[in-house]
Design an enzyme around this catalytic site. Structure first.
Site, PDB file in Angstrom:
ATOM      1  CG  ASP A   1      -1.770   1.217   1.330  1.00  0.00           C
ATOM      2  OD1 ASP A   1      -2.476   1.495   0.356  1.00  0.00           O
ATOM      3  OD2 ASP A   1      -1.722   1.899   2.367  1.00  0.00           O
ATOM      4  CE  LYS A   2       0.468   7.387  -2.930  1.00  0.00           C
ATOM      5  NZ  LYS A   2       0.945   8.471  -2.053  1.00  0.00           N
ATOM      6  CB  THR A   3      -1.125   6.645   1.694  1.00  0.00           C
ATOM      7  OG1 THR A   3      -1.317   7.153   0.374  1.00  0.00           O
ATOM      8  CG2 THR A   3      -1.136   7.791   2.684  1.00  0.00           C
TER       9      THR A   3
ATOM     10  CB  THR B   1      -1.977   4.360  -4.219  1.00  0.00           C
ATOM     11  OG1 THR B   1      -2.360   5.587  -3.611  1.00  0.00           O
ATOM     12  CG2 THR B   1      -1.755   4.589  -5.707  1.00  0.00           C
ATOM     13  N   GLY B   2      -5.045   4.669  -3.787  1.00  0.00           N
ATOM     14  CA  GLY B   2      -6.246   5.342  -4.259  1.00  0.00           C
ATOM     15  C   GLY B   2      -5.923   6.641  -4.964  1.00  0.00           C
TER      16      GLY B   2
ATOM     17  CE  LYS C   1      -5.944   0.607  -0.654  1.00  0.00           C
ATOM     18  NZ  LYS C   1      -5.162   1.118   0.491  1.00  0.00           N
TER      19      LYS C   1
ATOM     20  CG  ASP D   1      -2.425   1.812   6.860  1.00  0.00           C
ATOM     21  OD1 ASP D   1      -3.351   1.004   6.637  1.00  0.00           O
ATOM     22  OD2 ASP D   1      -2.476   3.009   6.528  1.00  0.00           O
TER      23      ASP D   1
ATOM     24  CG  ASP E   1      -4.247  -1.342   3.504  1.00  0.00           C
ATOM     25  OD1 ASP E   1      -4.847  -0.813   2.559  1.00  0.00           O
ATOM     26  OD2 ASP E   1      -3.289  -0.816   4.089  1.00  0.00           O
TER      27      ASP E   1
END
Length: 686
Positions: A369-371, A521-522, A549, A568, A572
């Site tokens: 996941d990016k953020t 990512t969104g 996701k 995180d 997710d």
């Protein structure tokens, strides 16, 4: 106080639940048996066995000496009986337990062997039979006790993680009273809402929030991160972390079983008690080996009896039972499990599911996941452009205006100015314009900071000097704020979600291991592509809704990948659950995540590499131990039965006991080598 040297850990309410961790809980054949018990029985049995050996006819014949005194014939039977009853008690009790549970195994084999030797020796002492093996029986029990003692010590060291975690907590705390005085109280007397004083060098007694002061906190026992973390008023702290250089006051909001440390203890305990596929295989093999040993012993008795050698029939059948004990096989996996779990916990890797750790070695695609995972989840100033070329002047006036704003972008601008040590003047007349920006007076000039909406409101456009730079920033998805000085655009700032330096190293390490790295990512496609290009990501899933996701995980799995999802844990959960391995990252104070099989207490994505490295090393040790334990039995049982008697080689009973114990020690020593696996990430290069 604990930090002043008064360590009365027996008084600490949180410690008593760990009493008895030397009871070998991970290896249930010894349930209720302590290391000290095996040690004490070994030493006393060893002392009693000396006269048994010295008065044995065969020993005197071997070494050419003679002992004669009244009652010498009863030394071996009497002392041998004491050794059998006292030294053999753990094995006899274990044998009875296995019979009651209908789970025959190691203890029943040992119990049968020493009982056969004991009965045969007494019948010989009473002139009812020709086979007397008192000295062999005595040494057999002594060697078995020694082997189990050494094994218990090894397992005790491996399972010491829980006790070590419990010992991290201080026994006392300094509580601030309503009058502002400081009183020393036991940890058990603290209540939620209490404010405690934590002095430099002292440990935080409970989870809570800093209400006064600032300090660097050593949280290595929770996150595995060796560098202290700066904490100030409003930040959360966790129990057992150490205030390195400052004094802080903490309002307690979690105690006992609700603390992050207690959560980690629960995870370690659950992981050590859980079984992996390798463990199930080892258990089945150990159970099968019991029947193989009994059949082999029966065949040995029949064959040697038919050959007219009843003494050999007894001694070699006992040797078969002893040497075939599935002890090493039963220990092969639990000890690796205990060591790997405790080692991982000390490095901020919390294993909730042993199968997840075992599967990680086969992972060939990692989806981040990016953020908040690859990035810090907070914006930072990544570019400044001024019409006049004086970038610092633009950043200075922007920081002056934004100083009174609580917006995340405002905090990023102020932080950038502070990092460059700019002299930021005070602003007056601050006003926030919702959805457009902020404005204030700075040194008599009217300054406004905002995005495109602010320019449209003021009917302004970015000057040509900035247009190219702004287009580049927007092309990679950066947020662009314009700085307007007295109605004229003076400059612009680019703000982006900050990529963790550790992310680049994590991706590079995973590529080195042959693992495909993807990101989900969104965010808009251009934002995702910019981050992916910066880090070196192989594939990007952008503009994905949180509830969708898990479809990206499914997509990778359909293409034949074994997928680890790293997130995180907040939004997710479906993807973490869908993946072959779910890894929650940055969960130092939230270790109860249900969706992930593995939890990384720190927010360092390089922990994923450490998990894969630990998985491969653990599995390698398990296989080595299984091959050794199984191979040893395949070779040793025929030798114990006497298949080489035609060549003049007969394996003595005591030697069989030594070999059995040595095989166990080899397995234990091999598992201990797992401690040498380095899970620490390489230092970041600048």
């Amino acid at each position: 106080m604990a930090e002043h040297g008064t360590h009365t850990h027996d008084k600490h309410a949180g410690h008593d639940k760990h009493a008895g961790h030397d009871k070998h809980t991970g290896h249930d054949k010894h349930a209720g048996h302590s290391t000290a018990m095996f040690r004490d029985r070994f030493w006393l049995s060893l002392l009693l066995s000396i006269p048994v050996v010295l008065t044995s006819d065969i020993i005197m014949e071997w070494f050419g000496y003679t002992l004669e005194f009244t009652g010498i014939a009863w030394v071996a039977p009497i002392l041998g009986t004491v050794i059998f009853v006292y030294g053999g008690q753990p094995f006899l009790a274990g044998a009875v337990a296995e019979i009651r549970q209908r789970q025959p195994g190691m203890m029943l084999l040992i119990g049968m062997a020493i009982t056969v030797a004991f009965v045969a020796s007494w019948t010989a002492s009473l002139d009812l039979f020709d086979v007397e093996v008192w000295w062999e029986l005595s040494l057999l029990i002594v060697i078995m006790l020694l082997g189990h003692w050494l094994e218990m010590r090894a397992i005790g060291q491996a399972q010491g993680a829980l006790a070590a975690l419990a010992e991290l907590l201080p026994d006392e705390a300094e509580r601030i009273t309503e009058t502002g005085d400081v009183e020393t109280v036991r940890i058990a007397d603290l209540a939620v809402g209490d404010v405690v004083l934590v002095r430099p060098g002292a440990r935080v007694p409970a989870d809570g929030e800093i209400v006064q002061g600032a300090a660097e906190l050593d949280e290595s026992m929770i996150t595995g991160e060796s560098n202290p973390v700066a904490k100030e008023e409003g930040d959360r702290v966790v129990a057992a972390s150490v205030a390195a250089d400052g004094s802080i006051r903490v309002r307690v909001d979690a105690l006992g079983e609700d603390t992050a440390l207690a959560g980690i203890q629960r995870l370690v305990a659950e992981a050590q008690e859980s079984k992996s596929r390798s463990q199930v295989l080892a258990d089945r093999a150990a159970a099968l080996l019991f029947y193989v040993a009994v059949v082999a012993a029966a065949i040995t008795v029949v064959v040697w009896a038919l050959l007219g050698q009843s003494d050999v029939a007894v001694t070699q059948s006992v040797t078969v039972l002893i040497i075939a004990c599935p002890h090493a096989l039963g220990l092969a996996i639990p000890l690796v499990t205990s060591i790997s779990t405790s080692k991982s916990a000390r490095n901020g890797i919390l294993v909730k599911d042993r199968l997840a750790l075992e599967r990680t070695r086969n992972v060939d695609a990692v989806l981040f996941d990016k953020t908040g995972t690859l990035t810090k989840g907070e914006h930072a100033v990544t570019g400044v452009a001024a019409v006049t070329g004086d970038d610092d002047a633009v950043l200075t006036v922007a920081a002056a205006v934004e100083a009174d704003s609580e917006h995340p972008l405002a905090r990023a601008i102020v932080a950038a100015a502070r990092e460059k040590e700019l002299n930021v003047p005070s602003a007056t007349g601050f006003r926030s314009m919702t959805g457009r920006g902020v404005e204030a007076q700075v040194d008599g000039a009217a300054v406004a900071v905002g995005g495109p909406a602010l320019l449209r409101q003021l009917d302004l456009a970015a000057p040509d000097e900035l247009a190219g730079q702004i287009d580049e920033w927007q092309g990679r998805g950066a947020a662009v704020l314009h700085v307007i000085l007295d109605g004229v655009v003076a400059g612009a700032l680019a703000l982006e979600d900050q990529v963790r330096e550790e992310s680049r190293a994590a991706v590079e390490e995973l590529h080195r291991l042959g693992v495909k790295v993807a990101m989900i990512t969104g965010d808009a496609q251009q934002v995702a592509d910019a981050v992916a290009a910066d880090i070196g990501i192989d594939e990007v899933f952008a503009e994905v809704l949180p509830e969708d996701k898990d479809s990206a995980v499914t997509d990778l799995q359909k293409r034949g990948y074994t997928v680890a999802m790293v997130g995180d844990g907040v939004n997710d959960a479906p993807a973490l659950a869908r993946a072959d391995v779910g890894i929650a990252i940055g969960a130092g104070t939230d270790v109860a995540m249900e969706s992930a099989g593995i939890v990384l207490a720190s927010d360092d994505p390089r922990g994923v590499v450490a998990v894969k490295r630990l998985s491969a090393a653990s599995y390698r040790k398990m296989l080595q131990n299984l091959w050794w334990a199984a191979g040893y039995n395949l070779a040793a049982i025929p030798l114990a039965a006497g298949v080489l008697s035609w060549a003049g080689f007969m394996l003595p009973m005591a030697v069989g006991a030594v070999l059995m114990s040595l095989s166990t020690i080899v397995v234990a020593a091999n598992a201990q080598l797992l401690r040498r696996v380095d899970l620490r990430p390489e230092p970041l290069t600048t």
